[in-house]
Design an enzyme around this catalytic site. Structure first.
Site, PDB file in Angstrom:
ATOM      1  N   TYR A 213      -9.811  -9.577   7.915  1.00 32.12           N
ATOM      2  CA  TYR A 213      -8.790  -8.548   7.990  1.00 32.12           C
ATOM      3  C   TYR A 213      -8.276  -8.380   9.415  1.00 32.12           C
ATOM      4  O   TYR A 213      -9.049  -8.259  10.362  1.00 32.12           O
ATOM      5  CB  TYR A 213      -9.294  -7.192   7.464  1.00 32.12           C
ATOM      6  CG  TYR A 213      -8.166  -6.192   7.518  1.00 32.12           C
ATOM      7  CD1 TYR A 213      -7.131  -6.297   6.601  1.00 32.12           C
ATOM      8  CD2 TYR A 213      -8.091  -5.238   8.515  1.00 32.12           C
ATOM      9  CE1 TYR A 213      -6.038  -5.448   6.666  1.00 32.12           C
ATOM     10  CE2 TYR A 213      -7.005  -4.376   8.589  1.00 32.12           C
ATOM     11  CZ  TYR A 213      -5.987  -4.493   7.663  1.00 32.12           C
ATOM     12  OH  TYR A 213      -4.909  -3.661   7.734  1.00 32.12           O
TER      13      TYR A 213
ATOM     14  N   THR B 136      -7.146   4.142  -1.278  1.00 34.02           N
ATOM     15  CA  THR B 136      -6.842   2.718  -1.184  1.00 34.02           C
ATOM     16  C   THR B 136      -7.932   1.808  -1.754  1.00 34.02           C
ATOM     17  O   THR B 136      -7.664   0.963  -2.605  1.00 34.02           O
ATOM     18  CB  THR B 136      -6.587   2.353   0.290  1.00 34.02           C
ATOM     19  OG1 THR B 136      -5.456   3.106   0.726  1.00 34.02           O
ATOM     20  CG2 THR B 136      -6.309   0.868   0.460  1.00 34.02           C
TER      21      THR B 136
ATOM     22  N   ASP C  61       0.819  -1.211   0.000  1.00 29.55           N
ATOM     23  CA  ASP C  61       0.000   0.000   0.000  1.00 29.55           C
ATOM     24  C   ASP C  61       0.859   1.271   0.000  1.00 29.55           C
ATOM     25  O   ASP C  61       1.813   1.377   0.772  1.00 29.55           O
ATOM     26  CB  ASP C  61      -0.893  -0.018   1.253  1.00 29.55           C
ATOM     27  CG  ASP C  61      -2.053   0.947   1.139  1.00 29.55           C
ATOM     28  OD1 ASP C  61      -1.868   2.086   0.671  1.00 29.55           O
ATOM     29  OD2 ASP C  61      -3.178   0.568   1.538  1.00 29.55           O
TER      30      ASP C  61
HETATM   31 ZN    ZN Z   1      -3.574   2.765   0.033  1.00 27.40          ZN
END
Ligand code: ZN
Ligand code: NAG
Ligand code: NAG
Ligand code: NAG
Ligand code: NAG
Ligand code: NAG
Ligand code: NAG
Ligand code: NAG
Ligand code: NAG
Ligand code: NAG
Length: 460
Positions: free
Chosen positions: A160, A77, A41
Site C-alpha cells: 500500500y 472502509t 472510496d
Molecule cells: Zn472508505
C-alpha cells in the site's frame, strides 16, 4: 388502472425472485472472462444525481447501473471492502472496524498496521478462492491484498502506498493481466472521493464537484486504457464503492468527558461508532453514557438491533455508542472532520452505488438497489468458482446478467397471473355488487379502479 399495475408489479417482482430459470450451462472458469473490480472510496450514491459524470454515464449506459447498494454496518472502509469480497457481514468476516482490539491476544489493528493475517483469517476473500481454483489474482491496493490471508499471497500485488497514481495502479494491473492469461480477478482501489468528503464535507459542492470531476476523468481514462490494450468488451468491469459520506458540524458534537470520568474506560474506536471497554463497573459506565446525549445511542454488546448484524464477534467491544447521522463523538475536543461515515447502514447517505460493463452484463439496465453482500455470489458466478458460505443471494442480482432469462419470461408469467387475479377480483366484485345491501350507497368505494393512465409501465 392503478390496481392492475400494482398486481402486476408485485407478481413480477416475486416472479423475478422465485423463478430461477436454469442458465444454459455454467461456464467453467477457464472460459469465463477476467473480472476487474474497482472501488472509489466513499462514493456516495446520490453524488450521481447531484453532479455530472459524463464518463461514468457512458460506462453504464452500455451496461448496468445499481443506484444504491445497501452496505454493511459499520459503514467504514475496511469492514465494507472485506464484505464486498467475502459476501459476509462484518460480524462474520471479523473485520468489524477500521480500528480494533482483541482482548484474548491483546493485539491491536489499525489501517496503518493491518498486515497481521490474524485479523483477516476469519473469512476467505474471493482472490484466495480464485487461486485455490488454479487461477491467479492481481490487485492494486484493495484492502487486504497486501496481507498473506490464509497463507495465500496474491501472485500480483502492490504494497500500500497512497502516492502511487491511479494511472500506475491501473497500468500495472493490466500489464499483469495481459502478460498472464491465468489472471482471472483483478481489484483496484482509489482513495477519492473519500478523502475530500472527510476534509471538506459532502455538502461543499465546490470541493466535491472538483474531486468528482477528477474521479470521472479516471473512469474515462480506465475505459480508454482498457480499449487501448485490447481488454475493453473482453473483460467484465465492476465499479463500486464501500460507503457514502455524511456532513458533520461543530454544532453536532457529543463530548464524552462531559458525561463520564475518562479514567473509567478504555477507548478502542472513536466515531461515529465508539467502542468502549469499561475498566471497573460496566453498569455504571453504561448508565452514565446512556443519559449523555439524545443524539447518541448506547448499547451493551449483543443489544444492537438484529438488522445491523453486529453482535457475534470477540472483536466487538462491551459498550458501543452510535451517533445519529451527522453527529460526531469526541472525548473533549473540537470537530475532527467535516464529513464522516460509519453510521447506520440504512441511511441513504451511507450507501454507495454500483455500475458494471462487459460481456456478461446487460446493456442499459437499471436496478434501484441490492445488498453489497450480494456482489460476492455474483462475482463467483462470473468467475465460475464455488462461493464459500456467505450472507448474499445470487437471486437478488442475477437479472443484471445478459444470460439470465428473467426479464421476458418473468414478465410473461406475471402478465398471465395478473390477468387471472384481475378476473377473479372482478368476478368477486361483480358477485358482491349483485348481493349487496341496497341501502348502503358505496360500500366498495375503495375497490373502485382508478383510471390512472400514467401508471401503466407494463402496457406501454
Ligand atoms: Zn472508505
Ligand atoms: C502492529 O500490530 C502487531 C500485531 O497485531 C503488533 O504486535 C504491533 O505492536 C503493532 N504495531 C504498532 C506500531 O502498533
Ligand atoms: C504464483 O502462482 C503460482 C501458481 O499458481 C503459485 O504456485 C505461486 O506460489 C504463486 N506465487 C506467489 C508469490 O504468490
Ligand atoms: C509498475 O510497473 C513498472 C514497470 O513494470 C514498475 O517500474 C513500477 O515499479 C510498478 N509500480 C509499482 C508501484 O509497483
Ligand atoms: C469548500 O472547499 C473549498 C476547497 O475546495 C474551500 O476553499 C472552501 O472554503 C470550502 N467551503 C466551505 C463553506 O467550507
Ligand atoms: C475539556 O477541555 C476544556 C478545554 O480544553 C477544559 O477546560 C476542560 O476542563 C476539559 N474537560 C474535561 C472534563 O476534561
Ligand atoms: C456516573 O454518574 C454519577 C452521578 O452523576 C457520578 O457520581 C459518577 O462519578 C459517574 N461515574 C463515572 C464513571 O463517571
Ligand atoms: C476519575 O476517576 C479517578 C479514578 O477512579 C479518580 O481518581 C478521579 O478523581 C475521578 N475524577 C472525577 C472528576 O471524578
Ligand atoms: C456499579 O454501578 C451501579 C450503578 O451505578 C451500582 O448500582 C453498583 O453498586 C456498582 N457496583 C459496584 C461493584 O461498584
Ligand atoms: C452469514 O453467513 C455466515 C456464513 O454462512 C453465517 O455463519 C452467518 O450466520 C450468516 N449471518 C446471518 C445473519 O445469516
Amino acid at each position: 388502472m392503478m390496481h392492475i399495475s400494482i398486481y402486476l408489479n408485485i407478481l413480477i417482482a416475486s416472479a423475478e425472485l422465485t423463478l430461477s430459470v436454469p442458465t444454459p450451462e455454467q461456464k467453467s472458469t477457464s472460459d469465463s472472462p477476467p473480472l476487474l473490480l474497482v472501488s472509489f472510496d466513499g462514493f456516495r450514491a446520490d453524488y450521481l444525481k447531484k453532479y455530472s459524470f459524463p464518463n461514468l454515464e457512458k460506462f453504464f449506459a452500455d451496461g448496468v447501473l445499481v443506484h444504491e447498494l445497501t452496505n454493511v454496518f459499520t459503514t467504514k472502509t475496511f469492514p465494507n471492502h472485506y464484505s464486498l469480497v467475502t459476501g459476509l457481514y462484518a460480524e462474520s468476516h471479523g473485520m468489524v472496524a477500521s480500528i480494533m482490539y482483541d482482548s484474548a491476544s491483546k493485539k491491536h489493528f489499525s489501517i496503518q498496521n493491518d498486515s497481521d493475517p490474524f485479523w483477516w483469517n476469519e473469512a476467505t476473500p474471493i482472490w484466495v478462492s480464485v487461486e485455490e481454483s488454479g487461477f491467479k489474482a492481481a490487485s492494486a491496493m484493495w484492502p487486504g491484498t497486501d496481507v498473506k490471508i490464509q497463507n495465500h499471497p496474491l501472485n500480483y500485488t502492490f504494497d500500500y502506498n497512497y502516492r502511487v497514481t491511479f494511472q500506475e495502479r491501473l497500468g500495472n494491473l493490466t500489464q499483469w493481466m495481459i502478460a498472464d492469461k491465468t489472471v482471472k480477478f483483478a481489484s483496484l482501489y482509489w482513495e477519492e472521493p473519500d478523502r475530500s468528503g472527510h476534509l471538506y464535507g459532502p455538502e461543499n459542492s465546490t470541493a466535491m464537484s472538483h474531486v468528482l470531476k477528477e474521479v470521472d476523468n479516471y473512469i474515462g481514462f480506465l475505459v480508454k486504457h482498457l480499449f487501448d490494450v485490447g481488454l475493453w468488451e473482453k473483460i467484465n468491469v465492476i465499479i463500486t464503492s464501500d460507503h457514502g459520506m455524511a456532513q458533520c458540524s461543530k454544532e453536532r458534537l457529543i463530548k464524552l468527558d462531559e458525561c463520564i470520568n475518562s479514567s473509567s474506560y478504555t477507548l478502542v474506536d472513536m466515531s461515529p461508532l465508539t467502542a468502549i471497554v469499561p475498566l471497573e463497573n460496566i453498569s455504571e459506565v453504561y448508565k452514565n453514557l446512556s443519559s449523555c446525549n439524545s443524539h447518541m445511542k448506547v448499547y451493551l454488546k449483543g443489544n444492537l438491533p438484529d438488522r445491523l448484524h453486529y453482535k457475534h464477534n470477540d472483536r466487538i467491544q462491551p459498550v458501543l455508542l452510535l451517533a445519529d447521522e451527522g453527529w460526531t463523538i469526541v472525548k473533549n475536543g473540537t470537530l475532527p472532520r467535516l464529513g464522516d461515515h460509519g453510521y447506520d447502514n440504512t441511511l441513504p447517505s451511507m450507501h454507495p452505488f454500483l455500475a458494471a460493463h462487459g460481456p456478461a452484463f446487460r446493456k442499459d439496465y437499471k436496478m434501484s438497489s441490492f445488498n453489497s453482500v450480494d456482489l460476492y455470489p455474483l462475482m463467483c458466478h462470473l468467475l465460475g468458482i464455488p462461493p464459500k458460505p456467505n450472507n448474499g443471494s445470487f437471486a437478488h442480482v442475477r437479472c443484471v446478467l445478459v444470460n439470465e432469462q428473467c426479464g421476458e419470461l418473468a414478465l410473461a408469467v406475471g402478465v398471465v397471473l395478473g390477468v387471472l387475479i384481475l378476473l377473479t377480483t372482478f368476478s368477486c366484485l361483480f358477485w358482491l355488487m349483485k348481493n349487496r345491501n341496497v341501502s348502503s350507497p358505496r360500500p366498495f368505494a375503495r375497490l373502485q379502479l382508478d383510471d390512472d393512465a400514467d401508471d401503466e409501465p407494463l402496457l406501454e
